[in-house]
Write a protein that holds these residues in place. Structure first.
Motif: not given
Ligand code: PDD
Length: 282
Positions: A33, A207-208, A179, A52
């Motif tokens: 997802y 990504i953020t 994390e 990604r």
């Molecule tokens: N989650 N680490 C984990 C385990 C995550 O599930 C997420 C994002 C991130 C941050 O990734 P990004 O900056 O690409 O959103 C790091 C999303 C927001 C979710 O599961 O709702």
């Protein structure tokens, strides 16, 4: 009010959206997802999310349901259909429906599901105060770089934080902070260095996280990608997490340790403001 959601080629009211009981996402968590933010009706950093997604599908030998351009066109149509000004778009690809068998089916058609969630991200009372986090053991599988829908450990961690009266949980493994439950974790040391765990299969490559690190570099803030322990985090000057759904979220307490004065620190606030500006103005 009912949303319009996307399911395998159709735009339907959410109560009419259906997926097979044989879908492998349902039976095996055999799906991946992405969550992309929408600010002022525009997708934020969506090319990176598409890249990604392609990587996640490739790692699992999953057939893509369409090209990045085709998937983005559906995202844009859902923004329009649901009049989404600010929030997120969730999209999920599964290997599709097939009679239950552990081996991958040869001829299954991938499923693609998408929905919007309206949410105030840029103006958020929680971010103004910052959150407390608890640390929990990282009991997830070993390929956290693949964004799979197998999220039960993350859900359990988040629930543990709710029960502890905290706002989130940070996963700790072999004495280091990997994390957050659904975000990347950062600390700011007393020397003013921003520290976040180095990339690997142990964490999602946020990504953020990447965008915020670039913004920090532009501000001449030093960023170190390395392991840090909960003990180092307890002594940090500041902490924060990053994700597409909350952008930069200040952390003001970790387990029983209040950071600084217990309010969001200047580095977290600065990076939050810069990221919001970038997401708003492109
Ligand atoms: N989650 N680490 C984990 C385990 C995550 O599930 C997420 C994002 C991130 C941050 O990734 P990004 O900056 O690409 O959103 C790091 C999303 C927001 C979710 O599961 O709702």
């Amino acid at each position: 009010m009912s949303r319009i959601v996307y399911v395998n080629g159709e735009y339907v009211p959410e109560e009419d959206a259906m997926i097979s009981v044989f879908d492998r996402g349902f039976l095996f968590a055999d799906g991946v997802y992405e969550v992309s933010a929408v600010i002022n009706r525009k997708l934020v950093d969506n090319d990176a999310h598409m890249a990604r997604l392609a990587r996640s599908m490739n790692e699992l030998k999953m057939t893509p349901p369409g090209t990045a351009e085709e998937i983005e066109a559906i995202q844009l149509k859902l923004i329009e259909e649901n009049d989404l000004n600010e929030g997120v778009i969730y999209l999920q690809v599964t290997r599709g429906a097939a009679d239950r068998d552990f081996a991958f089916p040869i001829d299954a058609t991938p499923s693609l599901v998408m929905f919007t969630q309206a949410k105030s991200i840029t103006s958020n009372a929680v971010a103004e105060k910052g959150i407390s986090v608890i640390t929990v053991p990282d009991i997830r599988w070993k390929r956290r770089d693949i964004k799979t829908v197998g999220l039960l450990p993350a859900s359990m961690a988040k629930q543990a934080s709710v029960e502890a009266g905290a706002g989130d949980a940070w996963f700790v493994e072999d004495g280091i902070v990997n994390e957050g439950s659904s975000n990347n974790a950062f600390i700011v040391t007393h020397e003013g260095k921003i520290v976040t765990r180095h990339l690997g299969t142990e964490i999602l490559h946020g990504i953020t996280r990447k965008a915020v690190m670039a913004l920090a570099a532009q501000e001449n803030l030093e960023v170190e990608e390395r392991a840090f322990t909960p003990e180092e985090a307890y002594e940090a000057r500041e902490a924060f997490s990053t994700s597409a759904s909350a952008f930069v979220m200040p952390v003001v307490k970790i387990d029983d340790h209040v950071l600084g004065n217990g309010v969001p620190g200047p580095v977290a606030e600065k990076l939050r403001a810069l990221y919001i500006e970038m997401a708003t103005n492109g």
